[in-house]
Design a protein around this motif. Sequence first.
Motif, PDB file in Angstrom:
ATOM      1  N   TYR A  31       5.318  57.002   0.900  1.00 11.86           N
ATOM      2  CA  TYR A  31       3.938  56.567   1.127  1.00 11.86           C
ATOM      3  C   TYR A  31       3.938  55.045   1.267  1.00 11.86           C
ATOM      4  O   TYR A  31       4.558  54.347   0.465  1.00 11.86           O
ATOM      5  CB  TYR A  31       3.062  56.963  -0.068  1.00 11.86           C
ATOM      6  CG  TYR A  31       1.597  56.672   0.132  1.00 11.86           C
ATOM      7  CD1 TYR A  31       0.728  57.657   0.616  1.00 11.86           C
ATOM      8  CD2 TYR A  31       1.065  55.420  -0.142  1.00 11.86           C
ATOM      9  CE1 TYR A  31      -0.616  57.391   0.816  1.00 11.86           C
ATOM     10  CE2 TYR A  31      -0.273  55.142   0.056  1.00 11.86           C
ATOM     11  CZ  TYR A  31      -1.114  56.133   0.539  1.00 11.86           C
ATOM     12  OH  TYR A  31      -2.445  55.865   0.737  1.00 11.86           O
ATOM     13  N   CYS A  41       1.127  51.819   1.860  1.00  8.69           N
ATOM     14  CA  CYS A  41      -0.283  51.453   1.957  1.00  8.69           C
ATOM     15  C   CYS A  41      -0.589  50.901   3.342  1.00  8.69           C
ATOM     16  O   CYS A  41       0.137  50.045   3.849  1.00  8.69           O
ATOM     17  CB  CYS A  41      -0.635  50.405   0.910  1.00  8.69           C
ATOM     18  SG  CYS A  41      -0.560  51.087  -0.740  1.00  8.69           S
ATOM     19  N   ASN A  97      -2.281  55.320   4.753  1.00 15.48           N
ATOM     20  CA  ASN A  97      -3.743  55.429   4.734  1.00 15.48           C
ATOM     21  C   ASN A  97      -4.400  54.384   5.623  1.00 15.48           C
ATOM     22  O   ASN A  97      -3.804  53.368   5.955  1.00 15.48           O
ATOM     23  CB  ASN A  97      -4.262  55.251   3.306  1.00 15.48           C
ATOM     24  CG  ASN A  97      -3.975  53.855   2.782  1.00 15.48           C
ATOM     25  OD1 ASN A  97      -2.832  53.407   2.794  1.00 15.48           O
ATOM     26  ND2 ASN A  97      -5.001  53.165   2.330  1.00 15.48           N
ATOM     27  N   CYS A 153      -5.464  55.762  -2.358  1.00 15.20           N
ATOM     28  CA  CYS A 153      -4.031  55.936  -2.110  1.00 15.20           C
ATOM     29  C   CYS A 153      -3.445  57.022  -3.013  1.00 15.20           C
ATOM     30  O   CYS A 153      -2.606  57.807  -2.569  1.00 15.20           O
ATOM     31  CB  CYS A 153      -3.292  54.610  -2.291  1.00 15.20           C
ATOM     32  SG  CYS A 153      -3.634  53.467  -0.947  1.00 15.20           S
ATOM     33  N   HIS A 181      -3.089  46.675  -7.261  1.00 15.99           N
ATOM     34  CA  HIS A 181      -3.247  47.953  -6.550  1.00 15.99           C
ATOM     35  C   HIS A 181      -2.255  49.037  -7.001  1.00 15.99           C
ATOM     36  O   HIS A 181      -2.661  50.121  -7.422  1.00 15.99           O
ATOM     37  CB  HIS A 181      -3.143  47.700  -5.049  1.00 15.99           C
ATOM     38  CG  HIS A 181      -3.400  48.900  -4.203  1.00 15.99           C
ATOM     39  ND1 HIS A 181      -4.534  49.665  -4.331  1.00 15.99           N
ATOM     40  CD2 HIS A 181      -2.660  49.488  -3.221  1.00 15.99           C
ATOM     41  CE1 HIS A 181      -4.494  50.665  -3.454  1.00 15.99           C
ATOM     42  NE2 HIS A 181      -3.361  50.576  -2.779  1.00 15.99           N
ATOM     43  N   GLU A 240      -2.640  52.506  -9.190  1.00 16.08           N
ATOM     44  CA  GLU A 240      -2.250  53.815  -8.634  1.00 16.08           C
ATOM     45  C   GLU A 240      -1.392  54.609  -9.626  1.00 16.08           C
ATOM     46  O   GLU A 240      -1.573  55.813  -9.787  1.00 16.08           O
ATOM     47  CB  GLU A 240      -1.432  53.626  -7.350  1.00 16.08           C
ATOM     48  CG  GLU A 240      -2.258  53.491  -6.092  1.00 16.08           C
ATOM     49  CD  GLU A 240      -1.360  53.550  -4.869  1.00 16.08           C
ATOM     50  OE1 GLU A 240      -0.533  54.471  -4.759  1.00 16.08           O
ATOM     51  OE2 GLU A 240      -1.471  52.641  -4.026  1.00 16.08           O
TER      52      GLU A 240
HETATM   53 ZN   LIG Z   1      -2.521  51.690  -1.314  1.00 17.82          ZN
END
Ligand SMILES: [Zn+2]
Length: 398
Positions: A25, A27, A65, A215, A240, A244
């Motif tokens: 993943y 961002c 995302n 996220c 951030h 998460e």
């Molecule tokens: Zn993110």
Amino acid sequence: MKLFNTLTQRVETFVPLEGNNVRIYVCGVTPYDTTHLGHAFTYASFDTLIRYLEFRGYSVRYVQNVTDIDDDILRKARELGVPWDELGRRETERFLRDMDALNVRRPTFYVRATDEIPHIIEIVQQLIERGYAYVSDGCVYYDVRHDPDFGVLGRAIGLNDYNAMLAVANERGNYPDDRRKRDPLDFVLWQAQAPGEPAWPSPWGPGRPGWHIECSAMALHYLGEQLDIHGGGADLAFPHHTCEIAQSEHYTGKAPFVRYWLHTGMVYQQGEKMSKSLGNLTLVSDLLKQYSANAIRLLLLNHHYRQPWECFPADLQLASRQAALFEEVAALAAGCPAETTESSSELRAHFESLLDDDLKTPEAVQLLQETGQAALASHDVCLASDVARLLRVLGLRY
Ligand SMILES: [Zn+2]
């Protein structure tokens, strides 16, 4: 392969959770303005990592995302007098066009925040039920005082105590002075509707999701409860990514949420971080008017992904010269009789040893440059073909 893990601050051997399948993943952007060299560095670096993982036989599932609703988009849409969703769509298209030009492949799933709202609500609800979040005046906040583990990634990057984290949260617009919070470090999971702003229904009243939760929701939805790699720019590690981790692990009850945290270095302009808010941007679209996509990609590859750097004209000139040299190598390679030839095992082994070592792309480009020069000097068409093949692994179009 070895990768530097921000969480442990060590170079670690990369082993996926499940056989040869890698779940990653990264961002994505908030589409309210044009794409600059800092974005290009982050997404091209992860694109190179993914291409290399595939070259090494891994199968990669990749999610990114699009934060298509947030304060910046709403503010910019008001300034321009356009609907917020139209601005988001337009800027997302421009971003994708720039990335396509640089041969940055699109993720397996490219997800908009506004398409993820039901999952976000479900996670927030669970966090409230478990005592990790509270409702205040139509907003929902994550309760950092209830979570003794909060801040693990922040501490890894040197934010050793509460005050150090608060100072950075302050800088990065985490709204520490919001009076609806119990603690200045608490972060918003669901934001109550402000007059004139778009909103979605929720158990806590109309509103929109906070940024951090988006996220977690997408990663959990498309990749499962535990990921192999999570990436982003170095400025995202705190708050951030730290947020998460907290919300994801307390929602799933599984840790770690992510095995390897990877962060790309910031790109500077005249000593300052390149950012929209400072207005000191080198735009990808402007560079593409002057330089070939291969030259820009080479400029990016000439910097190790973790390295902070500044773009100087001499570096662009060097990358242009390399692009021209590789053009000649590719032309020579066209004379190689069949596609059946495997890369010379010595060259390939050397190339792999560099990329296996935390993705040392500057050294890999250097190796291909020297080998390319040797192939041209000796008119060795098959060596040229080997070089061209490995250039393609780095996302160059030859
Ligand atoms: Zn993110």
